[in-house]
Structure formats: C-alpha cells, structure tokens
Design a protein around this motif. Structure first.
Motif, PDB file in Angstrom:
ATOM      1  N   GLY A 165       1.141  -1.364   0.315  1.00 27.31           N
ATOM      2  CA  GLY A 165       0.023   0.119  -0.089  1.00 27.31           C
ATOM      3  C   GLY A 165       0.560   0.825   0.023  1.00 27.31           C
ATOM      4  O   GLY A 165       2.023   1.138   0.143  1.00 27.31           O
ATOM      5  N   ALA A 166       0.472   2.000  -0.296  1.00 32.14           N
ATOM      6  CA  ALA A 166       0.879   3.722  -0.584  1.00 32.14           C
ATOM      7  C   ALA A 166       0.078   5.049   0.265  1.00 32.14           C
ATOM      8  O   ALA A 166      -1.699   4.848  -0.159  1.00 32.14           O
ATOM      9  CB  ALA A 166       1.468   4.138  -1.037  1.00 32.14           C
ATOM     10  N   ILE A 167       0.838   5.825   0.813  1.00 30.34           N
ATOM     11  CA  ILE A 167      -1.281   6.899   1.254  1.00 30.34           C
ATOM     12  C   ILE A 167       0.213   8.466   0.819  1.00 30.34           C
ATOM     13  O   ILE A 167       1.085   8.649   0.734  1.00 30.34           O
ATOM     14  CB  ILE A 167      -0.651   6.763   2.891  1.00 30.34           C
ATOM     15  N   ALA A 168      -1.366   9.357   0.373  1.00 30.46           N
ATOM     16  CA  ALA A 168      -0.631  10.068  -0.506  1.00 30.46           C
ATOM     17  C   ALA A 168      -0.822  11.597   1.042  1.00 30.46           C
ATOM     18  O   ALA A 168      -0.951  10.888   1.910  1.00 30.46           O
ATOM     19  CB  ALA A 168      -1.809  10.783  -1.443  1.00 30.46           C
ATOM     20  N   ASN A 169       0.310  12.343   0.100  1.00 28.17           N
ATOM     21  CA  ASN A 169      -0.092  13.422   1.935  1.00 28.17           C
ATOM     22  C   ASN A 169      -1.041  14.085   1.866  1.00 28.17           C
ATOM     23  O   ASN A 169      -1.838  14.618   3.011  1.00 28.17           O
ATOM     24  CB  ASN A 169       0.464  14.645   0.719  1.00 28.17           C
ATOM     25  N   ASP A 170      -2.450  14.443   1.440  1.00 31.51           N
ATOM     26  CA  ASP A 170      -3.767  14.360   1.344  1.00 31.51           C
ATOM     27  C   ASP A 170      -4.456  13.109   2.838  1.00 31.51           C
ATOM     28  O   ASP A 170      -5.531  13.070   2.689  1.00 31.51           O
ATOM     29  CB  ASP A 170      -4.784  14.843   0.225  1.00 31.51           C
ATOM     30  N   GLY A 171      -3.787  12.247   2.290  1.00 28.76           N
ATOM     31  CA  GLY A 171      -4.120  10.787   2.701  1.00 28.76           C
ATOM     32  C   GLY A 171      -5.221   9.649   2.262  1.00 28.76           C
ATOM     33  O   GLY A 171      -5.809   9.085   3.208  1.00 28.76           O
ATOM     34  N   THR A 172      -5.023  10.071   1.206  1.00 35.66           N
ATOM     35  CA  THR A 172      -6.203   9.368  -0.034  1.00 35.66           C
ATOM     36  C   THR A 172      -4.575   7.550   0.087  1.00 35.66           C
ATOM     37  O   THR A 172      -3.599   7.734   0.253  1.00 35.66           O
ATOM     38  CB  THR A 172      -6.156   9.518  -1.179  1.00 35.66           C
ATOM     39  N   GLY A 222       5.589   3.447  -3.385  1.00 36.68           N
ATOM     40  CA  GLY A 222       4.978   4.873  -2.157  1.00 36.68           C
ATOM     41  C   GLY A 222       5.070   5.981  -3.231  1.00 36.68           C
ATOM     42  O   GLY A 222       5.191   5.692  -4.691  1.00 36.68           O
ATOM     43  N   PHE A 223       4.267   7.106  -2.735  1.00 33.68           N
ATOM     44  CA  PHE A 223       4.475   8.494  -3.942  1.00 33.68           C
ATOM     45  C   PHE A 223       5.972   8.577  -3.820  1.00 33.68           C
ATOM     46  O   PHE A 223       6.693   9.175  -3.122  1.00 33.68           O
ATOM     47  CB  PHE A 223       3.703   9.157  -2.964  1.00 33.68           C
ATOM     48  N   ASP A 224       6.147   9.120  -5.315  1.00 27.25           N
ATOM     49  CA  ASP A 224       7.367  10.048  -5.727  1.00 27.25           C
ATOM     50  C   ASP A 224       7.610  10.885  -4.324  1.00 27.25           C
ATOM     51  O   ASP A 224       6.934  12.305  -3.522  1.00 27.25           O
ATOM     52  CB  ASP A 224       7.582  10.572  -6.542  1.00 27.25           C
ATOM     53  N   LEU A 225       8.957  11.424  -3.818  1.00 20.77           N
ATOM     54  CA  LEU A 225       8.794  12.248  -2.721  1.00 20.77           C
ATOM     55  C   LEU A 225       9.266  13.223  -3.079  1.00 20.77           C
ATOM     56  O   LEU A 225       9.145  14.171  -2.641  1.00 20.77           O
ATOM     57  CB  LEU A 225      10.501  11.709  -2.163  1.00 20.77           C
ATOM     58  N   ASN A 226       8.740  14.092  -4.787  1.00 17.42           N
ATOM     59  CA  ASN A 226       9.711  15.510  -5.044  1.00 17.42           C
ATOM     60  C   ASN A 226       7.673  15.532  -6.055  1.00 17.42           C
ATOM     61  O   ASN A 226       8.161  16.850  -6.579  1.00 17.42           O
ATOM     62  CB  ASN A 226      10.399  15.312  -6.128  1.00 17.42           C
ATOM     63  N   ASN A 227       7.214  14.692  -6.589  1.00 17.43           N
ATOM     64  CA  ASN A 227       6.244  14.578  -7.221  1.00 17.43           C
ATOM     65  C   ASN A 227       5.372  14.149  -6.951  1.00 17.43           C
ATOM     66  O   ASN A 227       4.696  13.059  -7.555  1.00 17.43           O
ATOM     67  CB  ASN A 227       6.130  14.855  -9.052  1.00 17.43           C
TER      68      ASN A 227
END
Length: 199
Positions: free
Chosen positions: A95-102, A132-137
């Motif tokens: 799994g992965a989690i975005a900055n907005d919690g998605t 995971g989500f890209d640490l810059n984008n």
C-alpha cells in the motif's frame, strides 16, 4: 519499524512489551532519535504474528501500517497520533498513502484506491508491489515487480510500465524519482548489477 522518519523526525514502530509471567503485548510506539524518547501509544489493534510494515506519505504526516498474516491495517495521522482501521485493505499485499491521506493498495495484482467516502475504486491494471509516492512529485505513485517498474498517475489512475530485467531492489530517491538495482546472469557465472534512475 518505519524506514524513514515522519514530519517531526520520529520513527514509528510496533514493539513487544513483556506483561509478566511470560506474557506480552504488542504496542504502537514512536521513537524520537534526537532525544532518545520512546512513547507508547494507547492503540488497541492486532499487529500480526510476525510484524508488518510502515509506509509514510511523502511529507511524513501520515502513515499506513500493514500487518502480516491476518492482523489489522491501520491509517495513522503522525501529527495527532489518531489511528483508524482500514477494513478495505483485506488481502492487500502492499500500500501507499498520499499527502492528503488517500490510500492506494495492491491486492492480487490489481491496483485499487480508497475514496473519501470509504468506497473502493479498482483499476483494470496492476502496478506490482507499491513502493510509495514520489518524494518530489506527490502526484506520482511507484510500484515494481520482479522485472518491471510501474509509474501511476494518481489523478487518473493511468499506469505506464518500464521493463527493467531482473530487479533486485527498488528505493524512492530523496530528490524524486526511483532508484532501481537490476542484475543479469552471464554464461561465465558472473552476475553484474546495474543502478538505474527513473523519473
């Protein structure tokens, strides 16, 4: 234990605490390396039999805990320490989690997302094991399997893939993008490795 620190420079972990007479309990804890402080959080959950993994959002303000072997899947606000259980992640392999919690997850090679109303959107594609989500984008989600890297557009769910060969390791790059270590087998018996950088 999380392999990166949260927005406050802390490490998240599940630790086993002895309760006497040979008993024990697992507890969600936060360690602050700069001070050496270890804080146990009062969160009742099944943390699994052999541990699990923490996945942090790029900004470190949210985290997922995916337990192994039938335990709970948790969504954590690392700023407030609020924790909720995610029953939609049953069977999720990553799994992965975005900055907005998605929350995005992969189950049986199918990519899926938990929406704001707690419904689940499943996509007609896989993305391997999510990294995971890209640490810059933060609009880009990365995944990989044994031979392919997947780049997911988090706005549309569109997936592009890049065949890499034999993948040994995949790590998010701190400046954005993905570092990939691949290898090949030669007739001579040698196994050279290569480092690639994808954006």
């Amino acid at each position: 234990m999380s392999d990166q620190t949260d927005s406050q420079g802390r490490v998240w972990l599940v630790r086993r605490v002895t309760t006497g007479m040979g008993g024990y309990t697992d507890t969600l804890s936060v360690w602050t390396p700069s001070t050496g402080t270890l804080q146990d959080l009062n969160v009742t959950a099944n943390y699994g039999y052999s541990g699990g993994q923490f996945i942090l959002s790029p900004d470190g303000k949210r985290a997922l805990y995916l337990s192994d072997y039938g335990g709970d899947k948790l969504k954590i606000d690392t700023v407030t320490a609020a924790v909720s259980k995610l029953t939609q992640l049953e069977g999720a392999s990553s799994g992965a989690i975005a900055n907005d919690g998605t929350v995005w997850f992969s189950t049986y090679s199918q990519l899926a997302r938990i929406n704001a109303d707690d419904t689940v959107t499943k996509f007609n594609t896989g993305a391997g094991r999510l990294k995971g989500f890209d640490l810059n984008n933060p609009g880009v989600l990365w995944g990989a399997d044994s031979s392919t890297v997947y780049r997911v557009n988090a706005s549309t769910g569109a997936v592009t893939s890049t065949t890499m060969g034999n993948i040994a390791s995949v790590v998010l790059a701190t400046s954005g993008g993905l570092n990939v270590v691949t290898y090949e087998f030669l007739v001579s018996g040698n196994r050279p490795s290569y480092l690639s950088y994808l954006k």
